[in-house]
Every structure is written in C-alpha cells, then in structure tokens.
Design a protein around this motif. Sequence first.
Motif, PDB file in Angstrom:
ATOM      1  N   UNK A 161       4.526  -3.791 -12.057  1.00 48.73           N
ATOM      2  CA  UNK A 161       3.705  -4.939 -12.413  1.00 48.73           C
ATOM      3  C   UNK A 161       3.045  -5.525 -11.171  1.00 48.73           C
ATOM      4  N   UNK A 162       3.798  -5.645 -10.103  1.00 47.51           N
ATOM      5  CA  UNK A 162       3.249  -6.172  -8.851  1.00 47.51           C
ATOM      6  C   UNK A 162       2.150  -5.261  -8.303  1.00 47.51           C
ATOM      7  N   UNK A 163       2.345  -3.958  -8.394  1.00 44.93           N
ATOM      8  CA  UNK A 163       1.337  -2.997  -7.924  1.00 44.93           C
ATOM      9  C   UNK A 163       0.065  -3.112  -8.762  1.00 44.93           C
ATOM     10  N   UNK A 164       0.224  -3.212 -10.086  1.00 45.86           N
ATOM     11  CA  UNK A 164      -0.949  -3.341 -10.955  1.00 45.86           C
ATOM     12  C   UNK A 164      -1.745  -4.597 -10.595  1.00 45.86           C
ATOM     13  N   UNK A 165      -1.054  -5.706 -10.396  1.00 42.99           N
ATOM     14  CA  UNK A 165      -1.729  -6.957 -10.031  1.00 42.99           C
ATOM     15  C   UNK A 165      -2.415  -6.821  -8.679  1.00 42.99           C
ATOM     16  N   UNK A 166      -1.722  -6.232  -7.718  1.00 34.33           N
ATOM     17  CA  UNK A 166      -2.291  -6.067  -6.375  1.00 34.33           C
ATOM     18  C   UNK A 166      -3.534  -5.182  -6.416  1.00 34.33           C
ATOM     19  N   UNK A 167      -3.476  -4.094  -7.185  1.00 34.89           N
ATOM     20  CA  UNK A 167      -4.628  -3.191  -7.306  1.00 34.89           C
ATOM     21  C   UNK A 167      -5.852  -3.900  -7.880  1.00 34.89           C
ATOM     22  N   UNK A 168      -5.615  -4.923  -8.701  1.00 37.55           N
ATOM     23  CA  UNK A 168      -6.708  -5.696  -9.288  1.00 37.55           C
ATOM     24  C   UNK A 168      -7.106  -6.887  -8.414  1.00 37.55           C
ATOM     25  N   UNK A 169      -6.428  -7.036  -7.277  1.00 32.88           N
ATOM     26  CA  UNK A 169      -6.738  -8.141  -6.366  1.00 32.88           C
ATOM     27  C   UNK A 169      -6.276  -9.490  -6.899  1.00 32.88           C
ATOM     28  N   UNK A 196       0.034   0.577 -19.407  1.00 37.84           N
ATOM     29  CA  UNK A 196       1.184   1.127 -18.691  1.00 37.84           C
ATOM     30  C   UNK A 196       2.389   1.223 -19.626  1.00 37.84           C
ATOM     31  N   UNK A 197       2.591   0.229 -20.446  1.00 36.62           N
ATOM     32  CA  UNK A 197       3.717   0.214 -21.365  1.00 36.62           C
ATOM     33  C   UNK A 197       3.593   1.217 -22.494  1.00 36.62           C
TER      34      UNK A 197
END
Length: 55
Positions: free
Chosen positions: A20-28, A50-51
């Motif tokens: 979840x943290x990676x997905x958020x980071x990838x979206x800035x 993802x789920x």
Amino acid sequence: MALRFSDTELFPEPVPYRRLCVLAEDLGLALSLQQLSKINSTLFQAVYEEGHRKT
C-alpha cells in the motif's frame, strides 16, 4: 464516535501495508493511516486492482 461501513468487500488477495505504501509513493501521494482520512480515487483504484490481481 461511531463508524459505519457499507459496501465493503474482501479482496481475493490481501494488500499488505508495505505494498500500500509503495502504491501511494508511486502515485506521489502521502499516506497516513494514523487517523481517518480520505484517499485519492487513483490510489483507491490501484489498491482495488492490487487486491483483485491473480497471482
């Protein structure tokens, strides 16, 4: 205080916190789960996909 959840659904595949943290980071996007917070619709879509991803 009371919380009401509706239209909830369990994902076939869990989305771990780190992912979840990676997905958020990838979206800035900043992600803070220490309190109730609204999330961006783009992040919601990414987490939903993802789920439901087949492994």
